[in-house]
Design a protein around this motif. Structure first.
Motif, short mmCIF file in Angstrom:
data_model
loop_
_atom_site.label_atom_id
_atom_site.label_comp_id
_atom_site.label_asym_id
_atom_site.label_seq_id
_atom_site.Cartn_x
_atom_site.Cartn_y
_atom_site.Cartn_z
N UNK A 86 0.85 -1.18 0.00
CA UNK A 86 0.00 0.00 0.00
C UNK A 86 0.89 1.23 0.00
N UNK A 87 0.34 2.30 -0.54
CA UNK A 87 1.05 3.58 -0.47
C UNK A 87 1.18 3.97 0.99
N UNK A 88 2.32 4.57 1.38
CA UNK A 88 2.51 4.91 2.80
C UNK A 88 1.36 5.70 3.41
N UNK A 89 0.77 6.62 2.66
CA UNK A 89 -0.33 7.42 3.22
C UNK A 89 -1.65 6.66 3.28
N UNK A 90 -1.68 5.40 2.79
CA UNK A 90 -2.87 4.56 2.89
C UNK A 90 -2.65 3.35 3.80
N UNK A 91 -1.50 3.30 4.46
CA UNK A 91 -1.20 2.16 5.32
C UNK A 91 -2.21 2.05 6.45
N UNK A 92 -2.52 0.83 6.82
CA UNK A 92 -3.38 0.51 7.97
C UNK A 92 -4.80 1.08 7.84
N UNK A 93 -5.29 1.13 6.58
CA UNK A 93 -6.66 1.61 6.34
C UNK A 93 -7.53 0.56 5.67
N UNK A 94 -7.06 -0.67 5.61
CA UNK A 94 -7.85 -1.74 5.03
C UNK A 94 -7.65 -1.96 3.54
N UNK A 95 -6.76 -1.21 2.92
CA UNK A 95 -6.52 -1.33 1.47
C UNK A 95 -5.96 -2.71 1.13
N UNK A 96 -4.89 -3.12 1.83
CA UNK A 96 -4.26 -4.42 1.54
C UNK A 96 -5.26 -5.55 1.79
N UNK A 97 -6.06 -5.44 2.84
CA UNK A 97 -7.06 -6.48 3.11
C UNK A 97 -8.09 -6.56 1.99
N UNK A 98 -8.55 -5.42 1.51
CA UNK A 98 -9.52 -5.42 0.41
C UNK A 98 -8.92 -6.05 -0.84
N UNK A 99 -7.67 -5.72 -1.14
CA UNK A 99 -7.00 -6.30 -2.30
C UNK A 99 -6.82 -7.81 -2.12
N UNK A 100 -6.36 -8.20 -0.93
CA UNK A 100 -6.15 -9.62 -0.65
C UNK A 100 -7.46 -10.40 -0.80
N UNK A 101 -8.54 -9.89 -0.23
CA UNK A 101 -9.82 -10.60 -0.28
C UNK A 101 -10.31 -10.77 -1.72
N UNK A 102 -10.12 -9.75 -2.54
CA UNK A 102 -10.50 -9.84 -3.95
C UNK A 102 -9.64 -10.88 -4.67
N UNK A 103 -8.33 -10.86 -4.42
CA UNK A 103 -7.43 -11.83 -5.05
C UNK A 103 -7.78 -13.25 -4.62
N UNK A 104 -8.07 -13.45 -3.32
CA UNK A 104 -8.41 -14.79 -2.84
C UNK A 104 -9.68 -15.29 -3.53
N UNK A 105 -10.68 -14.42 -3.66
CA UNK A 105 -11.93 -14.82 -4.35
C UNK A 105 -11.64 -15.23 -5.79
N UNK A 106 -10.81 -14.43 -6.48
CA UNK A 106 -10.50 -14.75 -7.87
C UNK A 106 -9.73 -16.06 -7.98
#
Length: 161
Positions: A89-109
Motif C-alpha cells: 500500500x502507499x505509505x499514506x494509505x497504510x493501515x486503512x484496510x486497502x491491503x485487506x480489500x486487495x487480498x480478499x478480492x485476489x483470494x476470491x479470484x
C-alpha cells in the motif's frame, strides 16, 4: 479497525507500471524501516528501479490495483497457482484496510479459478497481515538479495473446497 477509504479495485494496466513501481519503492523505504535497515531497504527497492525488469515481472502475474479517486492506494500481484508475490500500500494509505480489500478480492479470484492453497514469502512486516488472513508459517528463511541478508517467512493458507 479503521475503515478503508472509498476505493475501487481493478485489473492492472500497462500505464500503471511507473506509479505501481513508485508505490512499491516508497512503501519499502517508509513502511519497513522498523524491521529492515537502510542497506536492506536499498537492496530490496532501488531508488532507481529498472522499469523493464518490472514490466517483465508484471507480465507473468495477475495484478490488481486499488484506487482512491485518481490516487493509487495499493496493489497485489499473484500467480494463477496461488502464489502471492507482492502486496503493498502507499505509505499514506497504510493501515486503512486497502491491503485487506486487495487480498480478499485476489483470494476470491483464485478460489474461483480452482486454487486449493495460497502461498507467500512474507517479510517481517507482512507476516502479521498474512497471519490475520489465515496463513500459517511453514518456515523461516534467510535470503540474500544483492548481497544483503533478509529474514522472511514461507507461509501457506489452505482454502475451503
Amino acid at each position: 479497525m479503521t475503515t478503508a477509504p472509498s476505493i475501487t479495485i481493478r485489473k492492472y494496466r500497462i500505464k500503471d507500471l511507473s506509479p505501481v513501481v513508485r508505490l512499491f519503492t516508497d512503501s519499502v523505504h517508509e513502511l519497513t524501516a522498523a524491521a529492515y535497515d537502510e542497506t536492506q531497504r536499498y537492496a530490496w527497492a532501488s531508488r532507481t528501479p529498472n522499469l523493464d525488469t518490472w514490466q517483465d515481472r508484471f507480465a507473468s502475474l495477475e495484478t490488481l490495483v486499488a484506487e482512491d479517486g485518481e490516487a493509487l492506494a495499493g496493489f497485489i500481484s499473484y500467480e494463477p497457482s496461488g502464489a502471492i508475490d507482492l502486496v503493498f500500500t502507499a505509505p499514506n494509505y497504510a493501515r486503512q484496510g486497502i491491503a485487506s480489500a486487495l487480498y480478499e478480492e485476489a483470494e476470491q479470484q483464485l478460489q474461483a479459478k480452482g486454487a486449493k492453497e495460497l502461498q507467500t514469502e512474507a517479510s517481517v512486516i507482512a507476516r502479521p497481515f498474512f497471519e490475520k488472513h489465515g496463513f500459517e508459517v511453514l518456515e523461516e528463511q534467510q535470503v540474500t538479495m544483492k548481497g544483503v541478508q533478509f529474514l522472511r517467512f514461507k507461509m501457506r493458507k489452505k482454502l475451503q473446497g
